[in-house]
Design an enzyme around this catalytic site. Sequence first.
Site, PDB file in Angstrom:
ATOM      1  CG  LEU A 118      -1.797   1.191   1.503  1.00  0.00           C
ATOM      2  CD1 LEU A 118      -2.877   1.310   0.423  1.00  0.00           C
ATOM      3  CD2 LEU A 118      -2.483   1.097   2.881  1.00  0.00           C
ATOM      4  CD  GLU A 120       2.002   4.613  -4.284  1.00  0.00           C
ATOM      5  OE1 GLU A 120       2.075   5.812  -4.642  1.00  0.00           O
ATOM      6  OE2 GLU A 120       1.276   3.777  -4.829  1.00  0.00           O
ATOM      7  CB  ILE A 150       6.644  -3.950   0.646  1.00  0.00           C
ATOM      8  CG1 ILE A 150       6.111  -2.743  -0.137  1.00  0.00           C
ATOM      9  CG2 ILE A 150       5.672  -5.136   0.568  1.00  0.00           C
ATOM     10  CD1 ILE A 150       4.911  -2.034   0.478  1.00  0.00           C
ATOM     11  CG  ASP A 233     -10.382  -1.710  10.890  1.00  0.00           C
ATOM     12  OD1 ASP A 233      -9.658  -0.719  11.048  1.00  0.00           O
ATOM     13  OD2 ASP A 233     -11.573  -1.637  10.512  1.00  0.00           O
ATOM     14  NE  ARG A 236      -4.114   0.481  11.291  1.00  0.00           N
ATOM     15  CZ  ARG A 236      -4.791   1.405  10.632  1.00  0.00           C
ATOM     16  NH1 ARG A 236      -6.049   1.658  10.969  1.00  0.00           N
ATOM     17  NH2 ARG A 236      -4.240   2.071   9.640  1.00  0.00           N
ATOM     18  CD  GLU A 354      -0.291  -4.470   9.621  1.00  0.00           C
ATOM     19  OE1 GLU A 354      -1.474  -4.408   9.978  1.00  0.00           O
ATOM     20  OE2 GLU A 354       0.242  -5.501   9.166  1.00  0.00           O
ATOM     21  CB  THR A 356       2.165   6.447  12.743  1.00  0.00           C
ATOM     22  OG1 THR A 356       1.067   7.336  12.487  1.00  0.00           O
ATOM     23  CG2 THR A 356       3.098   6.423  11.536  1.00  0.00           C
TER      24      THR A 356
END
Length: 371
Positions: A118, A120, A150, A233, A236, A354, A356
């Site tokens: 995800l 970049e 990644i 979700d 995390r 995942e 901050t």
Amino acid sequence: MNFVLSDYHAAKKEEFRRFAETEIDRGEHYPRENLQKAAARGYMGLPLPREWGGQGEDFLTYTLLIEELSRVCASTGAILAVHTSVGTFPLLYFGTDLQKKRYLAGLAHGELLGAFALTEAGAGSDAAALNTGAKAVNGGYLLNGCKLFITSGGEADLYTVFATVDRRRGHKGISAFLVEKGLPGLTAGKSEKKMGLNRSSTTEIRMEDVHVPASNRLGQEGAGFHIAMSLLDGGRIGIAAQGLGLARAALDYTTAYLKEQEISGQKPGQSAAFTLADLATRLEAARLLVYRAAAVKESGKKCSREASMAKYYATDLAVAVATRCIDLCGIPAAGSAGPLAGYFCDAKATQIYEGTNQIQRIVVARELLNG
Ligand code: COS
């Protein structure tokens, strides 16, 4: 409401603790052997349904696994957590039957490693600003762009890549794609030298005209951002479990060290005793938050708030525990010969990846203010 683990979950936790302590190494290289051992026990697909090759365990059992692994080797815990929650669940939740048949059993058995692409350079916390393009061509899409940081980059066999079919549409232009390792135009950069979680591979993933068949688009065109957010979700909660494992590791080490000091006649002062008590109490509070988030996830209800609370509380706590334990043990014990500096560095990484911990606070605050 039950505030203690059931006999079943307590037995699983004990099984994972024994596995981690006896079979997981704490070396410095990429933990391939650890992952193979985990795969042999079915741990790479623990919460996947049996019909798709998994062990059919619930999300709390998976959370306990990540906690126990991370207590011994946080990098192994990180790789397994990413592989499961954002590397494998995309298929389980959003895959077609054909996509599931093609990949799920391999992922569940650990023959394939999953990753999530995800982030970049210009789209870290602001994930919707991503720039990787997906251009519709005959029979599929051409992906062009570069992903950063990644987890399992270069090691993974299957990446869930997020790319936009139309930048003007913001998050509504983002789609998700299943991208296999080895496709022409797909390359991984060299592994980043990080502060913590150093045994895991973290790389750039470059895509130059990577052709992905339309059958490998995950979900509807434009549904990618929702897919990413809902997967994070669950992801995390796994990172929160890593925080628990690391905090416990630091506290266990320090308690044992202080006991040894006492035996040799250096009784810890009252201030050290108060600090230990305080850390142990906060750790129990974190554990309740993390297990509760896992229970809400398992219930099928939206768990964004609970997951974010658990993630930032448990990983902030892991840093605080490691820091205070270094203070308590002093430089000789906490220096490079002991594990505390490593726990601190690994804990610091869990605050960042995942999403901050500042992003987690935004998620919680938005629910309070807009809910
Ligand atoms: N589950 C499902 N959908 C969600 C969601 C969730 N948890 N959170 C948001 N969405 C949906 C919203 O409902 C909204 O949908 P509609 O436009 O259809 O109504 C859409 O996503 C956009 O939501 P929002 O406006 O809240 O998005 P923002 O761009 O403001 O971003 C944050 C929200 C900051 C929370 C998000 O960008 C984020 O999590 N950033 C961190 C990224 C991250 O964790 N990166 C780590 C990568 S892996 S190492």
